[in-house]
Design an enzyme around this catalytic site. Structure first.
Site, PDB file in Angstrom:
ATOM      1  N   SER A 292      40.479  82.903  50.133  1.00 19.87           N
ATOM      2  CA  SER A 292      40.943  81.187  50.901  1.00 19.87           C
ATOM      3  C   SER A 292      42.704  81.526  49.914  1.00 19.87           C
ATOM      4  CB  SER A 292      40.693  80.062  49.863  1.00 19.87           C
ATOM      5  OG  SER A 292      41.145  78.899  50.450  1.00 19.87           O
TER       6      SER A 292
ATOM      7  N   TYR B  43      36.921  75.710  42.527  1.00 15.52           N
ATOM      8  CA  TYR B  43      37.022  76.609  43.439  1.00 15.52           C
ATOM      9  C   TYR B  43      38.446  77.275  43.657  1.00 15.52           C
ATOM     10  CZ  TYR B  43      37.175  76.897  48.492  1.00 15.52           C
ATOM     11  OH  TYR B  43      37.530  77.913  49.780  1.00 15.52           O
TER      12      TYR B  43
END
Length: 254
Positions: free
Chosen positions: A143, A157
């Protein structure tokens, strides 16, 4: 584009979003796809799309956070196909409750296991087949949060995706001598179902400006079809209309 005919690709998180797009792109190039995810109906829908396009796939239902199931799927691939050429290590998750005032042990486990431990399990299960072949490529979905710390994505995350970036580079350091290549892709916002987990809703207009799953499918296919001598170590890719940039440039001055 190089044909992937005769190659076997294992895609985790294959039931929707980036995983589905990767499976369709790789199947379109001739690879046989092993579809893994937790939702049988979603995987069956992807398999039907591949079959309609004259491709080949089969389903191995499983949760990537379950190491025993992951190892069982790898064993089934070895037994039925005898090889594994491409791994798209894509399974991941996030939660609505993602800030430091909200963590519980269960939420912490969900984020770290779903985005980092699971990726380790799958890569570790795939490596023995690739070492035996002295060939193979592992493509991880990380990401933008794997490169830039952001309040938006949450600390769990962000930390997990940073860890995945490091893991991918360490794979290249250790496994290049075995002909194995690892690529970590760090996309900015992609209009996938994970947006349902965003605390603040995102409009359809905004989603249309984001990267789309097929953009990542095309990129994964590109990486997977490079000559064996080429290792694409990392790709940072974002939408032109990058909301993180827009927020910065529109912020009031001092």
């Amino acid at each position: 584009m190089t044909s992937l005919r005769g190659k076997v690709a294992w895609v985790t998180g294959a039931g929707s979003g980036i995983g589905e797009a990767a499976a369709l792109a790789l199947a379109g190039a001739g690879a046989t796809i092993v579809l893994t995810g937790r939702r049988k109906q979603a995987l069956e829908a992807v398999a039907r799309k591949i079959e309609t396009a004259k491709g080949h796939s089969h389903i191995e239902i499983g949760d990537a956070t379950d190491s025993k199931r992951v190892n069982a799927i790898a064993a089934a691939i070895r037994e039925t196909s005898g090889r594994l050429d491409i791994l798209v290590n894509n399974a991941g998750t996030n939660l609505r409750e993602r800030h430091w005032v909200e963590p519980t042990p269960e939420r912490i486990d969900t984020i770290l296991e779903g985005n980092l431990a699971s990726a380790f399990y799958v890569a570790a299960a795939a490596l023995p087949m690739m070492r035996a072949q002295q060939d193979g490529i592992i493509i991880h979905t990380a990401s933008w949060a794997g490169r830039f710390v952001s309040v938006l994505t949450g600390p769990g995350y962000t930390a997990a995706k940073h860890g995945l970036v490091a893991a991918s580079h360490s794979l290249n350091m250790e496994e290049c001598k075995n002909g194995i290549r690892s690529c970590v892709i760090c996309p900015g916002e992609v209009a996938t179902p994970i947006f349902e987990q965003r605390p603040v809703p995102v409009s359809a207009e905004e989603r249309a400006r984001m990267l789309q799953p097929e953009d990542l499918g095309d990129l994964i296919l590109f990486v997977a079809t490079r000559p064996k001598r080429v290792c694409v170590n990392e790709v940072l890719i974002g939408p032109t209309w990058n909301r993180s940039y827009i927020r910065q440039t529109e912020a009031p001055g001092p």
